[in-house]
Design an enzyme around this catalytic site. Structure first.
Site, PDB file in Angstrom:
ATOM      1  N   HIS A   1       0.894  -1.172   0.000  1.00 54.31           N
ATOM      2  CA  HIS A   1       0.000   0.000   0.000  1.00 54.31           C
ATOM      3  C   HIS A   1       0.931   1.221   0.000  1.00 54.31           C
ATOM      4  O   HIS A   1       1.547   1.510   1.021  1.00 54.31           O
ATOM      5  CB  HIS A   1      -0.868   0.012   1.253  1.00 54.31           C
ATOM      6  CG  HIS A   1      -1.716  -1.219   1.406  1.00 54.31           C
ATOM      7  ND1 HIS A   1      -3.026  -1.283   1.001  1.00 54.31           N
ATOM      8  CD2 HIS A   1      -1.429  -2.441   1.927  1.00 54.31           C
ATOM      9  CE1 HIS A   1      -3.514  -2.480   1.270  1.00 54.31           C
ATOM     10  NE2 HIS A   1      -2.560  -3.215   1.829  1.00 54.31           N
ATOM     11  N   PHE A   2       1.045   1.872  -1.141  1.00 51.45           N
ATOM     12  CA  PHE A   2       2.030   2.958  -1.249  1.00 51.45           C
ATOM     13  C   PHE A   2       1.411   4.353  -1.160  1.00 51.45           C
ATOM     14  O   PHE A   2       2.073   5.359  -1.341  1.00 51.45           O
ATOM     15  CB  PHE A   2       2.877   2.783  -2.513  1.00 51.45           C
ATOM     16  CG  PHE A   2       3.951   1.713  -2.392  1.00 51.45           C
ATOM     17  CD1 PHE A   2       4.234   1.099  -1.174  1.00 51.45           C
ATOM     18  CD2 PHE A   2       4.694   1.320  -3.504  1.00 51.45           C
ATOM     19  CE1 PHE A   2       5.232   0.122  -1.062  1.00 51.45           C
ATOM     20  CE2 PHE A   2       5.697   0.347  -3.403  1.00 51.45           C
ATOM     21  CZ  PHE A   2       5.967  -0.252  -2.185  1.00 51.45           C
ATOM     22  N   ARG A   3       0.098   4.433  -0.937  1.00 49.31           N
ATOM     23  CA  ARG A   3      -0.572   5.647  -0.452  1.00 49.31           C
ATOM     24  C   ARG A   3      -0.720   6.796  -1.432  1.00 49.31           C
ATOM     25  O   ARG A   3      -1.288   7.829  -1.058  1.00 49.31           O
ATOM     26  CB  ARG A   3       0.139   6.186   0.806  1.00 49.31           C
ATOM     27  CG  ARG A   3       0.394   5.178   1.917  1.00 49.31           C
ATOM     28  CD  ARG A   3      -0.867   4.535   2.382  1.00 49.31           C
ATOM     29  NE  ARG A   3      -0.697   3.767   3.614  1.00 49.31           N
ATOM     30  CZ  ARG A   3      -1.520   2.791   3.978  1.00 49.31           C
ATOM     31  NH1 ARG A   3      -2.544   2.441   3.223  1.00 49.31           N
ATOM     32  NH2 ARG A   3      -1.334   2.148   5.099  1.00 49.31           N
TER      33      ARG A   3
ATOM     34  N   ASN B   1      -6.534   0.922  -2.224  1.00 51.18           N
ATOM     35  CA  ASN B   1      -7.144   1.781  -1.209  1.00 51.18           C
ATOM     36  C   ASN B   1      -6.391   3.095  -1.024  1.00 51.18           C
ATOM     37  O   ASN B   1      -5.925   3.429   0.052  1.00 51.18           O
ATOM     38  CB  ASN B   1      -7.304   1.031   0.124  1.00 51.18           C
ATOM     39  CG  ASN B   1      -6.004   0.482   0.674  1.00 51.18           C
ATOM     40  OD1 ASN B   1      -5.119   0.078  -0.066  1.00 51.18           O
ATOM     41  ND2 ASN B   1      -5.887   0.444   1.985  1.00 51.18           N
TER      42      ASN B   1
ATOM     43  N   HIS C   1      -8.865  -9.929   0.546  1.00 46.69           N
ATOM     44  CA  HIS C   1      -8.551  -9.698   1.958  1.00 46.69           C
ATOM     45  C   HIS C   1      -9.701 -10.373   2.702  1.00 46.69           C
ATOM     46  O   HIS C   1     -10.825  -9.869   2.719  1.00 46.69           O
ATOM     47  CB  HIS C   1      -8.498  -8.202   2.267  1.00 46.69           C
ATOM     48  CG  HIS C   1      -8.215  -7.906   3.706  1.00 46.69           C
ATOM     49  ND1 HIS C   1      -7.254  -7.018   4.105  1.00 46.69           N
ATOM     50  CD2 HIS C   1      -8.767  -8.388   4.853  1.00 46.69           C
ATOM     51  CE1 HIS C   1      -7.217  -6.968   5.437  1.00 46.69           C
ATOM     52  NE2 HIS C   1      -8.142  -7.792   5.907  1.00 46.69           N
TER      53      HIS C   1
ATOM     54  N   HIS D   1      -2.394 -12.306   2.416  1.00 44.30           N
ATOM     55  CA  HIS D   1      -1.910 -12.381   3.813  1.00 44.30           C
ATOM     56  C   HIS D   1      -2.685 -13.359   4.704  1.00 44.30           C
ATOM     57  O   HIS D   1      -3.359 -12.964   5.645  1.00 44.30           O
ATOM     58  CB  HIS D   1      -1.849 -11.003   4.467  1.00 44.30           C
ATOM     59  CG  HIS D   1      -3.004 -10.069   4.247  1.00 44.30           C
ATOM     60  ND1 HIS D   1      -4.306 -10.488   4.185  1.00 44.30           N
ATOM     61  CD2 HIS D   1      -3.032  -8.720   4.093  1.00 44.30           C
ATOM     62  CE1 HIS D   1      -5.083  -9.442   4.007  1.00 44.30           C
ATOM     63  NE2 HIS D   1      -4.336  -8.366   3.938  1.00 44.30           N
TER      64      HIS D   1
ATOM     65  N   ASP E   1       2.582  -6.766   2.561  1.00 44.13           N
ATOM     66  CA  ASP E   1       1.464  -5.903   2.970  1.00 44.13           C
ATOM     67  C   ASP E   1       2.002  -4.592   3.559  1.00 44.13           C
ATOM     68  O   ASP E   1       1.454  -4.077   4.544  1.00 44.13           O
ATOM     69  CB  ASP E   1       0.549  -6.626   3.971  1.00 44.13           C
ATOM     70  CG  ASP E   1      -0.754  -5.873   4.202  1.00 44.13           C
ATOM     71  OD1 ASP E   1      -1.130  -5.045   3.356  1.00 44.13           O
ATOM     72  OD2 ASP E   1      -1.397  -6.111   5.233  1.00 44.13           O
TER      73      ASP E   1
ATOM     74  N   HIS F   1       1.867   3.922   8.241  1.00 42.42           N
ATOM     75  CA  HIS F   1       1.129   5.004   8.900  1.00 42.42           C
ATOM     76  C   HIS F   1       2.166   5.778   9.708  1.00 42.42           C
ATOM     77  O   HIS F   1       3.158   5.193  10.168  1.00 42.42           O
ATOM     78  CB  HIS F   1       0.061   4.452   9.841  1.00 42.42           C
ATOM     79  CG  HIS F   1      -0.976   3.620   9.151  1.00 42.42           C
ATOM     80  ND1 HIS F   1      -1.985   4.178   8.400  1.00 42.42           N
ATOM     81  CD2 HIS F   1      -1.153   2.277   9.083  1.00 42.42           C
ATOM     82  CE1 HIS F   1      -2.756   3.206   7.908  1.00 42.42           C
ATOM     83  NE2 HIS F   1      -2.258   2.044   8.292  1.00 42.42           N
TER      84      HIS F   1
HETATM   85  O1  DOR Z   1      -3.261  -3.601   8.313  1.00 39.61           O
HETATM   86  C1  DOR Z   1      -3.597  -3.313   7.181  1.00 39.61           C
HETATM   87  N1  DOR Z   1      -3.532  -2.040   6.754  1.00 39.61           N
HETATM   88  N2  DOR Z   1      -4.042  -4.272   6.356  1.00 39.61           N
HETATM   89  C2  DOR Z   1      -4.507  -4.004   5.118  1.00 39.61           C
HETATM   90  O2  DOR Z   1      -4.828  -4.924   4.392  1.00 39.61           O
HETATM   91  C3  DOR Z   1      -4.649  -2.605   4.662  1.00 39.61           C
HETATM   92  C4  DOR Z   1      -3.835  -1.742   5.432  1.00 39.61           C
HETATM   93  C5  DOR Z   1      -3.757  -0.271   5.117  1.00 39.61           C
HETATM   94  O3  DOR Z   1      -3.965   0.100   3.968  1.00 39.61           O
HETATM   95  O4  DOR Z   1      -3.398   0.481   6.011  1.00 39.61           O
END
Ligand code: DOR
Length: 457
Positions: free
Chosen positions: A78-80, A110, A192, A246, A317, A321
């Site tokens: 997840h590279f945001r 996402n 997921h 995962h 994964d 944050h």
């Molecule tokens: O812990 C998680 N955070 N699991 C995920 O599958 C998505 C993710 C996120 O995008 O922060």
């Protein structure tokens, strides 16, 4: 000798160029280890031999004492970018990849906006072409609205379905909506798998508890098992290519051990193999992720399933944050942890401890991923394959240090762990992108291709 991709070279893309890697311990596609040389020309491996004598390379690397592996393909990150760049962006994430020996990644939808249309996919591809030091691919996200691009958009490794642990448009938690996705089209569906109804109900039950350890009880093993059972049922009904992201529990591993159609694959993360609920005491909400960390028993059953081929490969994964966000009280603290810089040394350290061998790590972190997603010419050190390579040092140990991390979030759940197998040199498309602590930020990866028509169905 003029380096074709020397660090800080302003023209790293100027081809032709060739690299000769000498005296490396090379992992061959059959898992055999040889000491030898590898010659690359432009983006491709042209020769692998005990000794290459008649080459005139533009650059030579003396790899004596180092081990050469196919570059890691991380199939879940997840590279945001776009929308959440305060946590990470495609440039910082791809720098972290280069340092971690990850030469290709598959990124999740996402972001903001979510990647649910061809337009959003094109935007990510465009951004990546400008910023990414490594190769890239992007999943398309499923919604309950059945947008037509789910079936048509390309290039993409597949459809990502959040059956749980998500809010808003990307959550598809009702069986009828899921069934409609499985029933239409042929492309790979990656799930997921957590049961949102069970999570919602247990969240209410445990609402007064702020100890982050409760996370593993709220989103418990049963929540994961229920969703995996449902995904498997739908996949069997439609013979639809399914990938379980995962996988985290002994129960899911046992289920797949008994009943795994040839068109189903599964992955596990290093954290679900190496961390368990005891981590909450040490690192609090930094250990919080979805699906949550489990028990030492789950760790062991997952390892065995991986060694036995019930689980096919490894993904990080990577879900960064900020420390500020993570410092909020549970349940306001977000779930997720970074991983691309530490996954390869973590797995190689496990190999040195006897959990597996180095050839298995190369298989699980590169070859098996390329096979499962139909990524041509990647995942092996052999003539004709892309020159995406990583040279690691299996002779020395070095701790994971916060100050050395390149991920924008600036922390790791593995800080202080003494690891071996750190990448010394990472090569993307025949160009050195990382060399002993230094990045060549001029290197750019390419969009990955996915040829899934010949995949097992
Ligand atoms: O812990 C998680 N955070 N699991 C995920 O599958 C998505 C993710 C996120 O995008 O922060």
């Amino acid at each position: 000798m003029t380096p074709c991709s020397g660090l800080n070279d302003l023209h790293p893309m100027s081809f032709p160029c060739s690299l000769l890697i000498r005296h490396a311990q090379i992992i061959l596609p059959n898992g055999e280890l040889i000491i030898g040389d590898v010659l690359t020309r432009d983006r491709t491996i042209v020769e692998v031999a005990p000794e290459i004598t008649n080459a005139t390379p533009t650059r030579e690397i003396d790899a004596q004492g180092l081990t050469l592996l196919p570059g890691v393909i991380d199939p879940q990150v997840h590279f945001r970018e776009p929308g959440l760049e305060h946590k990470e962006d495609l440039f910082t994430a791809s720098c972290a990849c280069a340092k971690g020996g990850v030469t290709s990644f598959l990124e999740m939808p996402n972001t903001r906006p979510p990647t649910i249309t061809q337009q959003a996919l094109n935007d990510k591809l465009q951004r990546a072409s400008q910023k990414c030091l490594v190769n890239y691919g992007f999943f398309i996200g499923a919604t309950a609205d059945h947008l037509p691009d789910l079936i048509l958009a390309k290039p993409t490794p597949g459809i990502k379905v959040f059956m749980g642990s998500m809010h808003g448009q990307l959550l598809v938690d009702q069986e009828a909506a899921l069934e409609a996705i499985f029933a239409q089209g042929k492309r790979l569906i990656a799930v997921h798998a957590e049961d949102q109804d069970r999570i919602n109900q247990r969240r209410k039950e445990f609402a007064d508890i702020h100890d982050p350890a409760i996370h593993s009880q709220i989103q418990d093993n049963q929540a994961a098992l229920l969703a995996t059972q449902l995904a498997l049922k739908l996949s069997k009904k439609y013979q639809r290519r399914l990938h379980i992201l995962h996988m985290s529990t002994a129960q899911e591993a046992d289920l797949l051990r008994q009943d795994k159609p040839s068109w189903v694959t599964a992955e596990v993360t290093p954290q679900h193999l190496l961390l368990n609920t005891s981590a909450y005491d040490k690192i609090g909400t930094l250990a919080q992720m979805n699906p949550p960390l489990r028990s030492p028993h789950d760790n062991e059953v997952l390892w065995q399933a991986l060694r036995d081929g019930v689980i096919d490969f490894i993904a990080t994964d990577h879900a960064p944050h900020t420390l500020e966000e993570k410092a909020q009280q549970y349940p306001n603290s977000p779930s997720g942890m970074p991983g691309v810089e530490t996954s390869l040394p973590l797995m190689l350290t496990a190999a040195m401890q006897g959990k597996c061998n180095v050839a298995q790590v190369a298989h699980w972190m590169s070859s098996a991923v390329a096979q499962a997603y139909g990524i041509p010419n990647k995942g092996a050190i052999a003539p004709g394959y892309d020159a995406d390579l990583v040279l690691v040092d299996l002779n020395t140990y070095h701790p994971v240090r916060r100050e050395e991390l390149l991920t924008k979030c600036g922390w790791s759940p593995f800080e202080g762990w003494e690891l071996t197998g750190w990448p010394m040199i990472t090569i993307v498309g025949g160009q050195i992108v990382y060399d002993k602590g230094k990045l060549n930020t001029n290197v750019r990866g390419q969009a990955l291709e996915f040829k899934q028509d010949k995949l097992r169905t």
